[in-house]
Design a protein around this motif. Structure first.
Motif, PDB file in Angstrom:
ATOM      1  N   ASN A  36      36.468  30.650  15.567  1.00  0.00           N
ATOM      2  CA  ASN A  36      36.605  31.087  16.914  1.00  0.00           C
ATOM      3  C   ASN A  36      38.038  31.589  17.160  1.00  0.00           C
ATOM      4  OD1 ASN A  36      34.161  30.292  18.328  1.00  0.00           O
ATOM      5  ND2 ASN A  36      34.799  28.040  17.922  1.00  0.00           N
ATOM      6  N   THR A 174      32.779  46.184  18.392  1.00  0.00           N
ATOM      7  CA  THR A 174      31.455  45.145  18.372  1.00  0.00           C
ATOM      8  C   THR A 174      31.129  45.009  16.889  1.00  0.00           C
ATOM      9  OG1 THR A 174      30.809  45.771  20.504  1.00  0.00           O
ATOM     10  CG2 THR A 174      29.136  44.965  19.082  1.00  0.00           C
ATOM     11  N   PRO A 270      27.475  32.009  19.834  1.00  0.00           N
ATOM     12  CA  PRO A 270      27.982  32.454  21.259  1.00  0.00           C
ATOM     13  C   PRO A 270      28.697  33.688  21.369  1.00  0.00           C
ATOM     14  CG  PRO A 270      28.512  30.090  20.901  1.00  0.00           C
ATOM     15  CD  PRO A 270      27.896  30.686  19.270  1.00  0.00           C
ATOM     16  N   HIS A 271      29.588  34.018  20.272  1.00  0.00           N
ATOM     17  CA  HIS A 271      30.075  35.306  20.120  1.00  0.00           C
ATOM     18  C   HIS A 271      29.054  36.553  20.125  1.00  0.00           C
ATOM     19  CE1 HIS A 271      34.270  33.728  19.158  1.00  0.00           C
ATOM     20  NE2 HIS A 271      33.355  32.829  18.410  1.00  0.00           N
ATOM     21  N   LYS A 273      25.911  36.220  21.212  1.00  0.00           N
ATOM     22  CA  LYS A 273      25.263  36.277  22.460  1.00  0.00           C
ATOM     23  C   LYS A 273      25.988  37.143  23.508  1.00  0.00           C
ATOM     24  CE  LYS A 273      23.761  33.056  26.076  1.00  0.00           C
ATOM     25  NZ  LYS A 273      23.867  31.573  26.370  1.00  0.00           N
ATOM     26  N   THR A 274      27.288  36.789  23.611  1.00  0.00           N
ATOM     27  CA  THR A 274      28.088  37.443  24.506  1.00  0.00           C
ATOM     28  C   THR A 274      28.114  39.053  24.399  1.00  0.00           C
ATOM     29  OG1 THR A 274      29.822  35.716  24.690  1.00  0.00           O
ATOM     30  CG2 THR A 274      30.666  37.743  25.539  1.00  0.00           C
ATOM     31  N   MET A 275      28.306  39.431  23.238  1.00  0.00           N
ATOM     32  CA  MET A 275      27.960  40.917  22.904  1.00  0.00           C
ATOM     33  C   MET A 275      26.812  41.609  23.189  1.00  0.00           C
ATOM     34  SD  MET A 275      30.459  41.469  19.464  1.00  0.00           S
ATOM     35  CE  MET A 275      29.445  40.430  18.506  1.00  0.00           C
ATOM     36  N   ILE A 277      24.501  40.413  25.310  1.00  0.00           N
ATOM     37  CA  ILE A 277      24.593  40.596  27.121  1.00  0.00           C
ATOM     38  C   ILE A 277      25.243  41.810  27.413  1.00  0.00           C
ATOM     39  CG2 ILE A 277      25.011  39.473  28.877  1.00  0.00           C
ATOM     40  CD1 ILE A 277      24.662  36.818  27.735  1.00  0.00           C
ATOM     41  N   LYS A 278      26.358  42.119  26.868  1.00  0.00           N
ATOM     42  CA  LYS A 278      27.440  43.115  27.526  1.00  0.00           C
ATOM     43  C   LYS A 278      26.658  44.338  27.034  1.00  0.00           C
ATOM     44  CE  LYS A 278      31.809  44.894  26.958  1.00  0.00           C
ATOM     45  NZ  LYS A 278      31.727  46.346  26.573  1.00  0.00           N
ATOM     46  N   ASN A 281      23.378  45.030  28.964  1.00  0.00           N
ATOM     47  CA  ASN A 281      23.793  45.373  30.326  1.00  0.00           C
ATOM     48  C   ASN A 281      24.217  46.900  30.528  1.00  0.00           C
ATOM     49  OD1 ASN A 281      23.078  43.025  31.432  1.00  0.00           O
ATOM     50  ND2 ASN A 281      25.417  42.220  31.144  1.00  0.00           N
ATOM     51  N   GLU A 293      16.980  34.842  25.275  1.00  0.00           N
ATOM     52  CA  GLU A 293      17.323  33.716  26.167  1.00  0.00           C
ATOM     53  C   GLU A 293      16.049  32.715  26.356  1.00  0.00           C
ATOM     54  OE1 GLU A 293      21.122  32.773  27.477  1.00  0.00           O
ATOM     55  OE2 GLU A 293      20.477  33.274  25.243  1.00  0.00           O
ATOM     56  N   TYR A 312      21.006  36.347  17.662  1.00  0.00           N
ATOM     57  CA  TYR A 312      21.643  37.361  18.452  1.00  0.00           C
ATOM     58  C   TYR A 312      22.324  38.469  17.776  1.00  0.00           C
ATOM     59  CZ  TYR A 312      21.266  33.756  22.127  1.00  0.00           C
ATOM     60  OH  TYR A 312      20.796  32.969  22.891  1.00  0.00           O
TER      61      TYR A 312
END
Length: 374
Positions: A36, A174, A270-271, A273-275, A277-278, A281, A293, A312
């Protein structure tokens, strides 16, 4: 008395300064740095230096490494010929394994930075493996092979080669983070394979070719391809629950869920997953992350299992427009730094790997009968 541990689970095979996976706590360290702390804060090139030298570089050291990496991108013509003539329907990971093995037949250094031959080979492999994957992808489509460039990062250069266009800063960033997240992971199957081969004092190309073969398996690096195939099979968010229920009833493996080492959430997930989602979108195509999800929620509630890095990363690569069968080669591209670092570390204090086995076959003393009496 020897202890038998199927799959070597719980067995400490060697010491390392490179990576530490704390499965019970969900923590991953590279040379003492929490993942992290690294992801999104340092470039992949900085991580390459970290793994090779056990510390992060200053600006001069990073520039020197970057220069060396970019100077080695040109592939030998014989390897290019192979990539353009190989069966178009071959799996890219098989082409990569074979091409890496071929590189060992050339091994010509082009940069003029003083370093040991083993370090030079490691840099060459990190530099050229992405070119191999991209060139085969272009060749199988009948497209031209863009000339390598020396003004792009490792992540940007790969995206440039597969598309023929310089990627956006967002796409580059990314993929760079994805490279960082996949660079090292302790004594996983492919890394251990590389170290076993290296322990015989074979060459680095042989060790890395073997590692790629290990990574290919669906229980290792091939899992991220399986995630997209699973999502495509499900089709839409409203079909997830029924599909998962049926899969569980048939005791089918849910790709990207659970991990051999992590008993809690994979810290890399989590890293990604965030990418994911971005990107979803931005593309206006949310169904992939919605399905992901829902699957993750069901498996967490029903089985107490969490999503892993493959779960992810598949959506991230898919959203970047990368073909599914290049997902595992991308894993290899990023893990090349970790593999070669482990080979270098193995050779610093080498000991041939030679584990014991427990014989469970027929009783000793079997007698050979004449062939007509068997």
């Amino acid at each position: 008395m020897a202890v038998v541990s199927k799959g070597l689970e719980g067995v400490v095979a060697a010491e390392t300064e490179l990576g530490e996976v704390k499965g019970q706590e969900g923590i991953l360290y590279y040379c003492g740095y929490d993942i992290n702390e690294l992801a999104g804060h340092v470039s992949y090139e900085e991580v390459v230096y970290l793994l090779f030298h056990n510390r992060l570089p200053n600006r001069y050291e990073l520039d020197k490494l970057t220069t060396a990496l970019r100077a080695e991108r040109e592939l030998p013509q014989g390897v290019i010929d192979f990539l353009t003539r190989a069966p178009k329907d071959a799996k890219p990971i098989d082409i990569m394994r074979t091409a890496v093995s071929m590189l060992g037949c050339y091994n010509v250094s082009r940069h003029d930075l003083a370093m040991s031959e083993n370090m030079a080979t490691a840099i060459r492999l990190v530099s050229q493996v992405g070119v191999i994957a991209a060139y085969f992808h272009r060749a199988r489509q009948g497209l031209d092979l863009p000339p390598v460039r020396k003004d792009l990062s490792e992540a940007a250069h790969f995206l440039y080669l597969i598309t023929g266009e310089v990627p956006s800063k967002e796409a580059e960033a990314t993929l760079d983070v994805a490279y960082v997240l996949h660079a090292e992971h302790g004594f996983n199957a492919s890394t251990f394979t590389a170290r076993v081969v290296a322990s015989t004092l074979s060459d680095m190309y042989s060790a890395i070719s073997a590692a790629i073969g290990a990574l290919k398996g669906p229980l290792h690096g091939g899992a991220n391809e399986g995630v997209i195939h699973m999502l495509e099979e499900i089709g839409s968010p409203d079909k997830v629950d029924a599909w998962v229920e049926d899969a569980l009833a048939q005791k089918k493996k849910i790709m990207g869920i659970g991990h051999r080492v992590y008993k809690v959430l994979d810290p890399r997930a989590p890293h990604l997953k965030t990418m994911a989602i971005k990107l979803s979108n931005e593309l206006g195509e949310a169904k992939w992350i919605q399905m992901s999800e829902r699957i993750a929620t069901i498996m967490r509630e029903r089985k107490g299992l969490n999503a892993n890095v493959d779960f992810y990363s598949a959506t991230v690569y898919y959203s970047l427009g990368i073909p599914t069968d290049l997902f595992t080669p991308i894993f290899a591209i990023s893990r090349m730094s970790g593999w070669t670092a482990h080979v270098l570390e193995q050779w610093k204090d080498n000991r041939l790997f030679r584990p014991l086995s427990e014989y469970v076959g027929k009783p000793y003393g079997q007698k050979v009968l004449p062939i007509d009496e068997r």
